[in-house]
Design a protein around this motif. Structure first.
Motif, PDB file in Angstrom:
ATOM      1  N   PRO A  50       0.801  -1.235   0.000  1.00 17.25           N
ATOM      2  CA  PRO A  50       0.000   0.000   0.000  1.00 17.25           C
ATOM      3  C   PRO A  50       0.830   1.279   0.000  1.00 17.25           C
ATOM      4  N   ARG A  51       1.907   1.291   0.786  1.00 15.31           N
ATOM      5  CA  ARG A  51       2.720   2.512   0.854  1.00 15.31           C
ATOM      6  C   ARG A  51       4.196   2.171   0.800  1.00 15.31           C
ATOM      7  N   LEU A  52       4.931   3.010   0.105  1.00 18.91           N
ATOM      8  CA  LEU A  52       6.377   2.832  -0.025  1.00 18.91           C
ATOM      9  C   LEU A  52       7.034   4.191   0.088  1.00 18.91           C
ATOM     10  N   SER A  53       8.251   4.213   0.572  1.00 21.72           N
ATOM     11  CA  SER A  53       8.979   5.485   0.576  1.00 21.72           C
ATOM     12  C   SER A  53       9.667   5.672  -0.775  1.00 21.72           C
ATOM     13  N   TYR A  54      10.023   6.906  -1.069  1.00 24.02           N
ATOM     14  CA  TYR A  54      10.785   7.173  -2.291  1.00 24.02           C
ATOM     15  C   TYR A  54      12.039   6.317  -2.300  1.00 24.02           C
ATOM     16  N   TYR A  55      12.662   6.261  -1.128  1.00 23.36           N
ATOM     17  CA  TYR A  55      13.915   5.531  -1.006  1.00 23.36           C
ATOM     18  C   TYR A  55      13.742   4.069  -1.439  1.00 23.36           C
ATOM     19  N   GLU A  56      12.698   3.454  -0.887  1.00 22.35           N
ATOM     20  CA  GLU A  56      12.439   2.042  -1.213  1.00 22.35           C
ATOM     21  C   GLU A  56      12.138   1.886  -2.704  1.00 22.35           C
ATOM     22  N   ALA A  57      11.366   2.814  -3.248  1.00 19.33           N
ATOM     23  CA  ALA A  57      10.999   2.730  -4.664  1.00 19.33           C
ATOM     24  C   ALA A  57      12.233   2.870  -5.551  1.00 19.33           C
ATOM     25  N   VAL A  58      13.135   3.762  -5.183  1.00 19.66           N
ATOM     26  CA  VAL A  58      14.367   3.932  -5.955  1.00 19.66           C
ATOM     27  C   VAL A  58      15.184   2.645  -5.905  1.00 19.66           C
ATOM     28  N   GLU A  59      15.295   2.078  -4.711  1.00 17.30           N
ATOM     29  CA  GLU A  59      16.057   0.836  -4.575  1.00 17.30           C
ATOM     30  C   GLU A  59      15.454  -0.256  -5.467  1.00 17.30           C
ATOM     31  N   MET A  60      14.130  -0.382  -5.411  1.00 14.61           N
ATOM     32  CA  MET A  60      13.466  -1.422  -6.214  1.00 14.61           C
ATOM     33  C   MET A  60      13.725  -1.250  -7.702  1.00 14.61           C
ATOM     34  N   THR A  61      13.555  -0.019  -8.178  1.00 16.94           N
ATOM     35  CA  THR A  61      13.724   0.189  -9.619  1.00 16.94           C
ATOM     36  C   THR A  61      15.196   0.057  -9.993  1.00 16.94           C
ATOM     37  N   TYR A  62      16.061   0.453  -9.080  1.00 19.22           N
ATOM     38  CA  TYR A  62      17.491   0.322  -9.344  1.00 19.22           C
ATOM     39  C   TYR A  62      17.868  -1.149  -9.560  1.00 19.22           C
ATOM     40  N   TYR A  63      17.257  -2.002  -8.763  1.00 19.84           N
ATOM     41  CA  TYR A  63      17.565  -3.430  -8.892  1.00 19.84           C
ATOM     42  C   TYR A  63      16.805  -4.075 -10.039  1.00 19.84           C
TER      43      TYR A  63
END
Ligand code: ASP
Ligand code: MG
Length: 423
Positions: free
Chosen positions: A245-258
């Motif tokens: 439901p909710r993610l931080s920008y930080y987590e989203a960047v990490e996910m897309t980075y990987y």
């Protein structure tokens, strides 16, 4: 004001466009910028046109006609085949530009040709969406994004010229907003200062939307997708993936980075820089809440499940010094310089005394010249057909599950993230 992005899957045919119009009807009269990508698999079809033209196979015109037929068919469904409507002529104008090019011998650089041809998909899709919306009473203006989104001339991976784009976007968009109309514009494409068309990299429409959101300081940016939001894994690979439901920008960047393919990796920065929430939700179930990506304090980290990103078609490249000199600062920076020069990204890297390993995407047009140049100074070995599995917030069970029955060639583990290169 808000920015919406509709991807290729949402506008894949006439019914898709009708559905997008039904969603947008709810927002009629509100200040909104709508960024649209090419219909369905159009970009791939146009890549084929580009290849045929560049390699002079004689197929380019036929392949382009397939693209034309698909768009004309969609238009006929949407507009009762009333060919006197301006939308048909507008689309034809874009085709003409390409056809003029196809008539000549291919002389320009491949990446330049690519951008001139492949950009057609977004131009056509927005013509259809914009015309259909007006037809359905959702008043909007079609904006040629190339007049405001200015880039350098790195064809196929152009970088935004923020200074010029900033004032151009305001100049072009704000007057339309004042008339209470929506703006409908293209994702993925831009233009150099000299008005040569460029593209921002495959799947780049999310990034376009983020650029608009940043410049216009949008209240929110929404990406409408065929999934309910951001999932803990790709549901095509992991059947029990759950929506987060909710993610931080930080987590989203990490996910897309990987390598998570939910949103384009460049999307988060412009959004984060202005503190704009990014919503990912379903165009099939527009009443459902999707995933909200926002600041760290809006998210409970403990609520995040293990997030699995599987990148296929990976290469493990191992380079070793020829003279047994250590892979220390000098060699490392020389190697990384070559990676940067050929725009190859190390998805994971590791170095030992006299060797350096990196897991990279198998993109031959980038990798081949890189290897050629590396060979001048190093001995190299390549393992192909690998997968890179990244697990954020990993648990022993999750690691077990994804490494079971696999040969692990390389493993890297930190406090929250584990990465495995497997065969
Ligand atoms: N149409 C482009 C692509 O398929 C851009 C996008 O979809 O975002 O890569
Ligand atoms: Mg697309």
């Amino acid at each position: 004001m808000q920015v919406f992005k509709f991807g290729g899957a949402s506008v894949k045919d006439a019914d898709g466009i009708r559905n997008v119009a039904a969603i947008l009807k709810r927002y009629a009269g509100q200040p909104l910028v709508v960024v649209v990508s090419a219909m369905g698999k159009t970009t791939n079809a146009l890549e084929e046109v580009t290849q045929a033209y560049a390699n002079e196979t004689g197929q380019a015109a036929d392949l382009l006609n397939k693209v034309r037929n698909m768009h004309t068919e969609a238009a006929d469904h949407l507009f009762n085949a009333d060919r006197s409507l301006p939308v048909y002529a507008d689309m034809e104008k874009h085709f003409l530009r390409i056809e003029e090019m196809l008539d000549k011998k291919p002389m320009a650089a491949y990446n330049f040709i690519y951008d001139q041809i492949v950009s057609l998909g977004e131009l056509l899709a927005t013509r259809l969406v914009s015309a259909y919306l007006n037809h359905a009473g959702v008043y909007n203006e079609w904006l040629d994004v190339r007049n405001c989104l200015k880039t350098d001339n790195t064809y196929r991976e152009a970088n935004i010229n923020w200074e010029v784009t900033n004032w151009q976007v305001r100049e072009k968009v704000l007057p339309v907003m004042r008339e209470n109309k929506m703006v409908v514009t293209q994702g993925f494409i831009g233009a150099t200062i000299e008005y040569f068309t460029t593209t921002l990299g495959r799947e780049g429409s999310d990034y376009t939307a983020a650029v608009f959101a940043n410049i216009l300081e949008a209240e929110a940016m929404t990406v409408w997708k065929d999934v309910p939001g951001i999932l803990s894994a790709d549901p095509r690979l992991v059947t029990d993936a759950v929506k987060i439901p909710r993610l931080s920008y930080y987590e989203a960047v990490e996910m897309t980075y990987y390598g998570a393919q939910v949103i384009h990796p460049k999307t988060i920065k412009p959004i984060q820089n202005k503190g704009i929430p990014l919503v990912v939700r379903s165009f099939l179930h527009p009443d459902d809440e999707g995933t909200v990506i926002h600041t760290e304090d809006t998210v409970d980290v403990n609520s995040i499940p293990p997030i699995v990103v599987i990148k296929k078609n990976q290469l493990l490249l191992n380079v070793r010094t020829k003279d047994f000199s250590f892979v220390a600062e000098e060699n490392l920076s020389a190697i990384y310089n070559l990676f940067a020069k050929h725009r190859v990204k190390a998805n994971l890297s590791q170095n030992a005394a006299i060797s350096f390993s990196a897991c990279i995407d198998n993109v031959p047009y980038k990798v081949e010249p890189l290897i050629k140049e590396l060979q001048e100074h190093y001995n190299e070995r390549i393992h192909s057909n690998l997968e890179l599995i990244t697990i954020r917030h990993y648990t022993p069970e999750a690691v077990m599950r994804f490494s079971k029955d696999r040969e692990v060639l390389l493993e890297q583990k930190g406090k929250t993230t584990i990465q495995l290169v497997v065969r």
